[in-house]
Write an enzyme that holds these catalytic residues in place. Sequence first.
Site, mmCIF file in Angstrom:
data_model
loop_
_atom_site.group_PDB
_atom_site.id
_atom_site.type_symbol
_atom_site.label_atom_id
_atom_site.label_comp_id
_atom_site.label_asym_id
_atom_site.label_seq_id
_atom_site.Cartn_x
_atom_site.Cartn_y
_atom_site.Cartn_z
ATOM 1 C CD GLU A 156 -16.870 71.769 36.235
ATOM 2 O OE1 GLU A 156 -17.087 71.795 35.000
ATOM 3 O OE2 GLU A 156 -15.748 71.972 36.716
ATOM 4 C CD GLU A 310 -13.337 68.623 38.261
ATOM 5 O OE1 GLU A 310 -12.834 69.483 37.504
ATOM 6 O OE2 GLU A 310 -14.374 68.003 37.984
#
Length: 678
Positions: A156, A310
Amino acid sequence: MPRQNSRPSALFETLLYGADYNPEQWPASLWPEDMRLMKLAGLNMVSINIFSWALLEPALDQYDFSQLDRVMDLLAEHGIAADLGTATAAPPPWMSRHYPDILPVTREGLRFSHGSRQHFCPNSRNYRREAAELVRQLALRYRKHPALRLWHVNNEYGCHVPACYCDNCAEAFRSWLQQRYGSLEALNEAWGTTFWGQRYYHWEEILPPRLTPAQPSPSLCLDYQRFMSASLLECFLNEARILREITPHVPVTTNLMGAFKPLDYFAWAPHLDVIAFDNYPARTTPPNEVAFVHDLMRSLKSGQPHLVMEQAPGPVNWRPQNPQRRPGELRLQSLQAVARGANGVLYFQWRQSRAGAEKFHSAIVSHDGSERARIFREVEAIGAELKQLAPIVAGSRLPAQAALLMDWENWWAVEYQPGPSDRLRYWDLLLAYHQPLYAANIPVAVVSPESNWQGYRLLIAPLLYLLRPGLAQKLEMFVAEGGILLTTFFSGIVDANDRVVTGGYPAELRRLLGLRVAEFDPWTAEMRNTLVIEEGPLQGRYACSLWGEVLELEGAQALGHFASDYYAGGPALTVHHFGQGHAYYLATQPEEAFRQRLLTRLCQEAGLTPLLEAPPGVEVSRRLTPDARNIYFLLNHNQQEVTLSLPDGHFRRLPQGETLSGQVRLTPYDVAVLQEES
């Protein structure tokens, strides 16, 4: 350079299904039970080693891979692929003690401390060197391991620290600017530094846009956002180059974050072998917004299948309140991903943590630790369904002939403040023009100014405030060759350096649009007007808000007018015949009902028809198999049962195998996957 020898097709020979797995948080005696439950749930891939740097390197240049060795071997033994993380998103505490300069600095001059994650400056040479050495050790150790299927670089990027303003970054920024502009004279001209006496005479005088008494230069800020996106990309490439050198057969990715403003994902996409992203909508997030993010992720590599790296199987822990998903919602969200082009769905996480900031974030295996919980049973059922769908769906693609133009640099520039209005939200306007196409079940691709637009008949380009070099000419060519273009107010205002192009708005777009914007009028939240169309298929009166403009026509035809204010009777919607196509312009933001009618009309003009006529709240998507057969996904986002009429012919419902024709019934939150029979 962009990746040339990637092999995502081998990765996506099936539908991937899995979760983030953090065995280091649990005793090794529990790992065999994890394997049993993973096989029961149908998992075929797990992401591991995401935040394990402190375990892999407990002290500088002292490595310990014994635990990771056991986990990798266990996965291989049970036929579960590893999406192997490089662990560089969380430098160990000892690193900032050895190298204090790795810690990032805020715009206000405050230095972060270690104690969570992403505490690194992207331009710290010490961070990059130590990260590269760890990655080299990992690649050499596991390059031939049978479990290794995908490399997961960092995690991320930019999530918590989208920009750093330290001296490392200032030095790197100056080097970046020298490469971009070549000379201070060129930079001063591009930035317009005579304003407020900011002319530079030495490169060392240039600083990041740190806290100042008033607003820093918008051109400097725009370049700094470009620079930070490129700096974080260089962190990714710092690791990816090593992985590709040692394991050229293994694809490399990182998890993007969908609608994430700080990073230009179109610039990142050529360097990723697979587009992967984290999908965390709230229960109240409209399904069209989730669909738009999938359309964007799928489009980053021209329709190549993407991967949901995710998503939460239940509640997250980071919203103010975190309610449970209702039964059926997880299946609906997971199959929506596949319907819109994903070839894999992974959850965060496998086993719910006992400690740390995410201990109340849901997981497939809850604190209960067994397969009895509802979430586990739903995940198990989805896994079984995806396994049955995989042989037919995995090789298919999602074609589209309508496109939505998105430009990250335009996003950065248009929302700089102070500006004409702090109510201009580029992402919201993109959603506003994607939504009618979504509601009509028209497949949409999201394209950049550099994308190949061949094959698209309709192009929607809202709020084109900043025009990159050559974009106006590319738009002209699209329309001249028969394309249908819709753009909106506040377009064609500035060049790539955020300098106003003089001579009359919309500058380079005037010839294409056949009009001149004499004035623009940003409205307050209380201000309204009415768009009036006197005749034709769009006839009616429609509320409009946000913005108004005074237009002078230079060849365009007015289709609609403003009803009130000092520009009452002035054009609000125009069309200009240009070559073989048409260019439409909206000088305001009309209500949703009008946008739906307008986009329906433009689709008809472009020869685009809905995949299926469906009731409100029912999403229809279509994937096309290599042998040219259609697979329809019908998703009922309603809390009540609906019935749909099917096209002529027969359809096989997957994976059940029953043959359908005429109609199909969907229960609340239900999904039907139908394969067209020849």
